[in-house]
Write a protein that holds these residues in place. Structure first.
Motif, PDB file in Angstrom:
ATOM      1  N   LYS A 117       0.838  -1.192   0.000  1.00  0.00           N
ATOM      2  CA  LYS A 117       0.000   0.000   0.000  1.00  0.00           C
ATOM      3  C   LYS A 117       0.877   1.249   0.000  1.00  0.00           C
ATOM      4  O   LYS A 117       1.689   1.461   0.900  1.00  0.00           O
ATOM      5  CB  LYS A 117      -0.923   0.009   1.217  1.00  0.00           C
ATOM      6  N   VAL A 118       0.722   2.066  -1.025  1.00  0.00           N
ATOM      7  CA  VAL A 118       1.443   3.344  -1.113  1.00  0.00           C
ATOM      8  C   VAL A 118       0.429   4.433  -1.445  1.00  0.00           C
ATOM      9  O   VAL A 118      -0.663   4.149  -1.952  1.00  0.00           O
ATOM     10  CB  VAL A 118       2.552   3.307  -2.187  1.00  0.00           C
ATOM     11  N   GLU A 120      -1.729   7.130  -3.332  1.00  0.00           N
ATOM     12  CA  GLU A 120      -2.226   7.030  -4.703  1.00  0.00           C
ATOM     13  C   GLU A 120      -1.364   7.821  -5.683  1.00  0.00           C
ATOM     14  O   GLU A 120      -1.074   7.351  -6.795  1.00  0.00           O
ATOM     15  CB  GLU A 120      -3.676   7.536  -4.766  1.00  0.00           C
ATOM     16  N   GLN A 122       1.841   8.559  -5.455  1.00  0.00           N
ATOM     17  CA  GLN A 122       3.107   7.860  -5.648  1.00  0.00           C
ATOM     18  C   GLN A 122       2.911   6.626  -6.518  1.00  0.00           C
ATOM     19  O   GLN A 122       3.740   6.334  -7.400  1.00  0.00           O
ATOM     20  CB  GLN A 122       3.692   7.458  -4.292  1.00  0.00           C
ATOM     21  N   LYS A 123       1.834   5.887  -6.297  1.00  0.00           N
ATOM     22  CA  LYS A 123       1.550   4.691  -7.085  1.00  0.00           C
ATOM     23  C   LYS A 123       1.408   5.036  -8.563  1.00  0.00           C
ATOM     24  O   LYS A 123       2.037   4.396  -9.430  1.00  0.00           O
ATOM     25  CB  LYS A 123       0.270   4.021  -6.585  1.00  0.00           C
ATOM     26  N   LYS A 124       0.606   6.044  -8.871  1.00  0.00           N
ATOM     27  CA  LYS A 124       0.394   6.435 -10.265  1.00  0.00           C
ATOM     28  C   LYS A 124       1.693   6.905 -10.917  1.00  0.00           C
ATOM     29  O   LYS A 124       1.953   6.614 -12.091  1.00  0.00           O
ATOM     30  CB  LYS A 124      -0.676   7.522 -10.342  1.00  0.00           C
ATOM     31  N   ASN A 174       1.979  -3.006 -11.280  1.00  0.00           N
ATOM     32  CA  ASN A 174       0.575  -2.684 -11.063  1.00  0.00           C
ATOM     33  C   ASN A 174      -0.086  -3.721 -10.163  1.00  0.00           C
ATOM     34  O   ASN A 174      -0.913  -3.387  -9.309  1.00  0.00           O
ATOM     35  CB  ASN A 174      -0.150  -2.604 -12.410  1.00  0.00           C
ATOM     36  N   LEU A 177       1.088  -3.053  -6.453  1.00  0.00           N
ATOM     37  CA  LEU A 177       0.773  -1.731  -5.899  1.00  0.00           C
ATOM     38  C   LEU A 177      -0.730  -1.500  -5.764  1.00  0.00           C
ATOM     39  O   LEU A 177      -1.151  -0.617  -5.018  1.00  0.00           O
ATOM     40  CB  LEU A 177       1.373  -0.629  -6.779  1.00  0.00           C
ATOM     41  N   ASN A 178      -1.532  -2.264  -6.477  1.00  0.00           N
ATOM     42  CA  ASN A 178      -2.978  -2.162  -6.329  1.00  0.00           C
ATOM     43  C   ASN A 178      -3.437  -3.165  -5.280  1.00  0.00           C
ATOM     44  O   ASN A 178      -3.744  -4.318  -5.587  1.00  0.00           O
ATOM     45  CB  ASN A 178      -3.677  -2.413  -7.667  1.00  0.00           C
ATOM     46  N   THR A 179      -3.409  -2.732  -4.038  1.00  0.00           N
ATOM     47  CA  THR A 179      -3.724  -3.609  -2.921  1.00  0.00           C
ATOM     48  C   THR A 179      -5.171  -4.069  -2.990  1.00  0.00           C
ATOM     49  O   THR A 179      -6.037  -3.401  -3.535  1.00  0.00           O
ATOM     50  CB  THR A 179      -3.475  -2.897  -1.580  1.00  0.00           C
TER      51      THR A 179
END
Length: 249
Positions: A117-118, A120, A122-124, A174, A177-179
């Motif tokens: 979980k990071v 949103e 930062q994830k994108k 992806n 990172l998409n928990t």
């Protein structure tokens, strides 16, 4: 069938899976120290990586897990120890859920079954940079390589780019990172052995790992005192010895 490099002809069968920015070459440092009489080591590349680079696909959790299950069937293996590293530890946990031939898991610097979980933003940003093939690998390598010299950083960056197709590593990034709620989709009864690097980033720290894997009933955590995120490269004798020790017990 996924591409493999098989070493040894022993009765104990071990499948190795790789991380996001490498392939089965990540394990080459341990090759001189392997017991080839008592073990068979099956170093495996996922679709879009290394020896499987030409195998196209969706590059997701379900596909990868089924690919490993099918590999076990095609190799006619009766009992398997599954070793994985970082990103592929998500896949290994799913394989243990769908394949009864998995005797135990050895997870190296692992993430939980539900991913990381990071924030949103930062994830994108990470996924965009990875998909554009612009400096995402450099950013990740440099953030985790402060202890080492530029030769090491260049080695890791070159491996990150050469080991896989950009669409494969973007899709697997992806994936983790998409928990999700996948943390509940685990085989709680299976033995889980975890190898950590003391100098790894905070998300892979021992306390965080203990929390992330608390749902398993039988967990053993080993911390390599001189490694970061790559104990198989940083401490190959230690790593090979622990893999064999954990596989025999």
């Amino acid at each position: 069938m996924l591409g493999t490099k098989i070493i040894g002809n022993g009765d104990i069968k071990i499948i190795f899976l790789h991380e996001l920015m490498g392939d089965c070459r990540n394990y080459e440092a341990i090759f001189p120290f392997l017991d080839k009489e008592n073990f068979t080591y099956i170093f495996t590349d996922l679709r879009g990586y290394g020896l499987s680079k030409e195998i196209k696909g969706e590059y997701n959790l379900e596909e990868a897990s089924n690919d490993v299950k099918n590999l076990i069937t095609k190799l006619n293996l009766d009992e398997v120890i599954l070793v994985s590293h970082s990103m592929s530890t998500m896949i290994a946990q799913r394989v243990a859920l769908i394949e009864q031939k998995i005797k135990k898991l050895i997870l190296t610097t692992p993430i939980s079954a539900s991913g990381i979980k990071v924030p949103e933003i930062q994830k994108k940003s990470l996924i965009r940079k990875m998909s554009e093939n612009k400096r995402a690998i450099e950013q990740i390598v440099r953030s985790s390589s402060r202890r080492y010299n530029q030769t090491w950083a260049k080695y890791r960056i070159d491996m990150g780019y050469s080991s896989s197709l950009v669409e494969a590593r973007t899709s697997y990034m992806n994936m983790y990172l998409n928990t999700s709620d996948n943390e509940n989709d685990i085989n709680e009864e299976i033995e889980v052995n975890i190898i950590l690097g003391k100098h790894d980033s905070a998300v892979f720290a021992k306390k965080e790992t203990e929390k992330n894997f608390s749902k398993y009933k039988n967990v053993n955590i080993i911390e390599c005192q001189e490694a970061g995120h790559y104990p198989m490269i940083e401490c190959p004798v230690f790593y090979a010895s622990k893999i064999e020790e954990l596989s025999k017990k």
